[in-house]
Scaffold this active site. Sequence first.
Site, mmCIF file in Angstrom:
data_model
loop_
_atom_site.group_PDB
_atom_site.id
_atom_site.type_symbol
_atom_site.label_atom_id
_atom_site.label_comp_id
_atom_site.label_asym_id
_atom_site.label_seq_id
_atom_site.Cartn_x
_atom_site.Cartn_y
_atom_site.Cartn_z
ATOM 1 N N HIS A 181 0.788 -1.234 -0.248
ATOM 2 C CA HIS A 181 0.633 0.174 -0.293
ATOM 3 C C HIS A 181 0.851 1.389 0.015
ATOM 4 O O HIS A 181 0.700 2.646 -0.436
ATOM 5 C CB HIS A 181 -1.022 0.151 0.979
ATOM 6 C CG HIS A 181 -1.425 -0.923 1.061
ATOM 7 N ND1 HIS A 181 -2.322 -2.254 1.135
ATOM 8 C CD2 HIS A 181 -3.743 -0.581 0.888
ATOM 9 C CE1 HIS A 181 -2.942 -2.796 1.062
ATOM 10 N NE2 HIS A 181 -4.095 -2.164 0.742
ATOM 11 N N HIS A 222 0.599 -4.323 9.524
ATOM 12 C CA HIS A 222 1.568 -3.844 8.738
ATOM 13 C C HIS A 222 2.493 -3.835 9.958
ATOM 14 O O HIS A 222 2.050 -2.832 10.945
ATOM 15 C CB HIS A 222 2.324 -3.261 7.805
ATOM 16 C CG HIS A 222 2.258 -3.330 6.769
ATOM 17 N ND1 HIS A 222 2.973 -4.934 6.185
ATOM 18 C CD2 HIS A 222 0.941 -3.670 5.834
ATOM 19 C CE1 HIS A 222 2.643 -5.250 4.912
ATOM 20 N NE2 HIS A 222 1.195 -4.429 4.542
ATOM 21 N N ASP A 226 7.671 -2.284 8.287
ATOM 22 C CA ASP A 226 7.276 -2.488 6.826
ATOM 23 C C ASP A 226 6.711 -0.979 5.912
ATOM 24 O O ASP A 226 7.148 -0.999 4.925
ATOM 25 C CB ASP A 226 6.415 -3.126 7.370
ATOM 26 C CG ASP A 226 5.972 -4.572 7.610
ATOM 27 O OD1 ASP A 226 7.087 -4.878 7.888
ATOM 28 O OD2 ASP A 226 5.427 -5.525 7.885
#
Length: 315
Positions: A181, A222, A226
């Site tokens: 994302h 996450h 990350d």
Amino acid sequence: MTLYIGREASKLWKRICVETTTEINLLIDNWKYLLAGLIFQYIHGLAARGVHYLHRPGPILQDIGFFLLPELGQDKAYISETVFTFIFLSFVLWTFHPFIFKSKKIYTVLVWCRVLAFLVASQILRIVTFYSTQLPGPNYHCREGSKLATLPKPDSMLEVLLINFPRGVIYGCGDLIFSSHMIFTLVFVLTYQKYGTRRCIKQFAWLVAVIQSLLIVASRKHYTVDIVVAWYTVNLVVFFIDKKLPELPDRTSGSSPLLLPLSSKDKDSKTKEENHKLMNGNSVDPADWRPRTQVNGKILEDANGIHVDTAMTGV
């Protein structure tokens, strides 16, 4: 009033037609790059699906972001996805704005070629990273006791290739470092930062990117690492690849658009053409055009050189 609206509608339609013709010509020249980028999006999804078979649920790792940010919970996990959808759709609409608005700074096809190049390079690094080490997923469906935490062995190869879209993408596990994302978000923001024209929108885009980062951690989709790795990795990837790619043509100058640098063959032909012009007495640069006089088969830069040549030859 009706006549004015009709005239403006006619201008808009002509603008759309002209822009469509231009973009179609660019698409014919660059469709291979767009197709390769889109195919790799499927490969990236296939790799994320494959690592889900290797994922093993376990205790959630200690994370500073989980201590600092309150957990949103499963009922509010949609907030981060809503923000990401807003970012994605806003960028897509912006890339097609030359079809509508008069201020045209970009070519839609060329912008998407660059964006896909950034995405592919970042996603290659992401695939290598999350296949190197599989961390226990912090998301709710990836925790111990969830039926979706580990996928059963596939019955056929077709089951793997279909990647169970979109459910398989939404409920994936194991593809953690680094956030996909954030790859899309940062690539879109960095692209608008360079080619956008509204300063306030640029500032707002960076603010939304920060909010998106916090929401991903708060949703427990996450780990903080990350997000941190995505921030510096994507920025470095875009920085170096953007220097390798040729700059987008300036639409106000009417220059012909190019996606890739000239090949060695093109460079050689261009060099030969320039040498041919020089041999014929034509300078490549218009600023170097000066009157020349030809005497005894020789081309002289200045007419005063005739006297020197006359004295030397005794004529």
